[in-house]
Design an enzyme around this catalytic site. Structure first.
Site, PDB file in Angstrom:
ATOM      1  N   HIS A 163      11.713 -26.712  12.910  1.00 27.10           N
ATOM      2  CA  HIS A 163      13.154 -26.935  13.101  1.00 27.10           C
ATOM      3  C   HIS A 163      13.706 -27.805  11.976  1.00 27.10           C
ATOM      4  O   HIS A 163      13.002 -28.671  11.453  1.00 27.10           O
ATOM      5  CB  HIS A 163      13.405 -27.599  14.464  1.00 27.10           C
ATOM      6  CG  HIS A 163      13.029 -26.730  15.616  1.00 27.10           C
ATOM      7  ND1 HIS A 163      12.756 -27.210  16.871  1.00 27.10           N
ATOM      8  CD2 HIS A 163      12.874 -25.379  15.697  1.00 27.10           C
ATOM      9  CE1 HIS A 163      12.456 -26.209  17.677  1.00 27.10           C
ATOM     10  NE2 HIS A 163      12.516 -25.080  16.981  1.00 27.10           N
ATOM     11  N   SER A 304      11.701 -21.266   3.687  1.00 28.48           N
ATOM     12  CA  SER A 304      11.042 -22.544   3.979  1.00 28.48           C
ATOM     13  C   SER A 304      11.887 -23.685   3.428  1.00 28.48           C
ATOM     14  O   SER A 304      12.962 -23.466   2.861  1.00 28.48           O
ATOM     15  CB  SER A 304       9.665 -22.556   3.325  1.00 28.48           C
ATOM     16  OG  SER A 304       9.820 -22.443   1.919  1.00 28.48           O
ATOM     17  N   SER A 309      17.718 -19.581   2.021  1.00 29.70           N
ATOM     18  CA  SER A 309      17.929 -18.757   3.204  1.00 29.70           C
ATOM     19  C   SER A 309      18.991 -17.696   2.918  1.00 29.70           C
ATOM     20  O   SER A 309      19.684 -17.763   1.902  1.00 29.70           O
ATOM     21  CB  SER A 309      18.401 -19.634   4.371  1.00 29.70           C
ATOM     22  OG  SER A 309      17.463 -20.649   4.642  1.00 29.70           O
ATOM     23  N   HIS A 326      13.236 -13.004  11.507  1.00 29.81           N
ATOM     24  CA  HIS A 326      13.869 -14.295  11.852  1.00 29.81           C
ATOM     25  C   HIS A 326      13.662 -15.337  10.773  1.00 29.81           C
ATOM     26  O   HIS A 326      14.201 -16.437  10.866  1.00 29.81           O
ATOM     27  CB  HIS A 326      13.328 -14.810  13.183  1.00 29.81           C
ATOM     28  CG  HIS A 326      12.046 -15.594  13.111  1.00 29.81           C
ATOM     29  ND1 HIS A 326      10.928 -15.152  12.438  1.00 29.81           N
ATOM     30  CD2 HIS A 326      11.718 -16.808  13.641  1.00 29.81           C
ATOM     31  CE1 HIS A 326       9.963 -16.051  12.570  1.00 29.81           C
ATOM     32  NE2 HIS A 326      10.407 -17.062  13.284  1.00 29.81           N
TER      33      HIS A 326
END
Length: 397
Positions: A163, A304, A309, A326
């Site tokens: 997270h 990561s 992203s 995902h």
């Protein structure tokens, strides 16, 4: 690439990954899932890897049944992101203060708020169903009700593991806020309870893997699980909404001279169950490490902590049950990453990112993950890229 079809016991396994690159344990898990009597389809995303209960990066479509261990213990885990009016030019040279302010506003790791966050004080928070949501807590499994106080204080907190909360720049140098979290301890407690219940049921005794124990429609156990599952998925969504509200408050205060504006928040689950219809049949679709990518639907696929992203838009490919990956997906376990990499490696691989660089997060090093660019490339028939983001701040628990 399009998908490759691998024979399975009851349904073919459609893979948006090269089967030769998938570790044996994950392939065995997929074969095991394909033996379930209730299965109607199995799609595998390019971030596929071995997981607890079921393979991460898999989409399991069943008729009249759901497998709680396949959903996993972080029910409703997912992503939220929002584009801001800030640009790279608005950012200070030293980002450590900003990171510190985020960490002060949002508890990380096992932390929680001293008292529950009042969502009414957050700009634009959808408070309409808030009271009703908490009233429904009375209807969840008796075994976890003692966790109510913790659940109220943990909503709006990050957790640990993979997270994160990030400050990102897109290719036009616009600033985005992004975060990744789920249903915290209450989701885990509910999942553990129901997985245990499923494993005791007579119809699950002959399965090839006890983690594939299912609940069957029109039974009290299924009704109880569905109730708790959907409540936990909602908790996860509220958790991200509150965190995003707190994050935006930090940004407003730190950049008050420029009066920051925010676009609508993009949010998506990637560990959850959804009721969907395919080929004229009502199915329970479990996305275990996969997002919904229906036609025109926005999604978030993170890499990561040092790579970046993607914001994507779904193409509505029914062969994947309208799904996409995902994230980048791990290529080695946390234990293997800790053995393989040092804090120096972590510092090297997260150069230019304001983040933790200590031994506590070495297992999250970029080198432990697959290439996010390759993962995106393998699903060009599932999503189109809307924006590519690169983090400049990454907060981890």
């Amino acid at each position: 690439m399009s998908y490759v079809e691998v024979p399975g016991a009851k349904v073919p396994i459609r893979m948006w990954a090269d089967p030769a690159t998938v570790e044996g344990g994950a392939m065995q898990q997929l074969q095991n899932v394909s033996t379930l009597p209730w299965i109607k389809g199995l799609a595998v995303m390019p971030d596929v890897h071995y997981g607890k209960g079921a393979t991460v990066g898999s989409v399991i479509a069943m008729h009249g049944a759901v497998c709680p261990a396949a959903v996993g213990v972080d029910i409703g885990c997912g992503m939220s992101a929002v584009k801001t009016s800030l640009t790279a030019n608005d950012l200070p040279g030293d980002l450590s203060r900003l990171r510190s302010k985020i960490e002060q506003a949002i508890p990380v790791g096992r932390g929680m708020h001293d008292s529950p966050v009042d969502p009414g004080r957050l700009h634009g928070f959808p408070t309409a169903g808030w009271d009703d949501f908490w009233k429904r807590f009375d209807g969840i499994a008796e075994a976890v009700k003692f966790r109510q106080e913790r659940a109220t204080k943990q909503i709006g907190t990050l957790g640990s593991g993979n997270h994160f909360i990030e400050f990102c720049l897109d290719e036009t140098n616009s600033v985005w806020l992004m975060l990744h979290s789920g249903s915290r301890n209450i989701g885990k407690e509910l999942a553990d309870f129901h997985i245990g219940q499923a494993q005791k049921l007579p119809h699950n005794q002959g399965l090839v893997d006890r983690d594939l124990a299912v609940f069957i429609s029109d039974t009290p156990q299924m009704a109880a699980y569905r109730n708790d599952l959907f409540w936990a998925q909602e908790y996860a969504k509220y958790n991200r909404s509150i965190m995003m509200g707190l994050f935006q408050d930090v940004v407003r205060k730190e950049f008050k001279k420029v009066k920051v504006a925010f676009e609508p928040v993009i949010s998506c689950h990637h560990n959850y169950v959804s009721e969907e219809r395919y080929d004229g049949m009502d199915l329970l679709v479990t996305r275990k490490g996969a997002i919904r990518a229906g036609s025109g639907e926005f999604g978030i696929i993170p890499g990561s902590m040092g790579t970046g992203s993607y914001i994507v838009k779904g193409l509505g490919n029914e062969k994947s049950f309208n799904s996409a990956s995902h994230g980048a997906g791990r290529k080695m376990s946390r234990t293997a990453a800790k053995k393989r990499f040092s804090t120096k490696d972590l510092a090297d691989q997260t150069q230019g990112v304001e983040c933790r660089k200590d031994s506590g997060v070495v297992d999250e090093i970029p080198g432990a993950y697959k290439s996010i660019e390759k993962v995106i490339d393998q699903q060009r028939d599932l999503v189109e890229v809307v924006a590519k983001l690169k983090q400049v701040i990454c907060v981890k628990g």
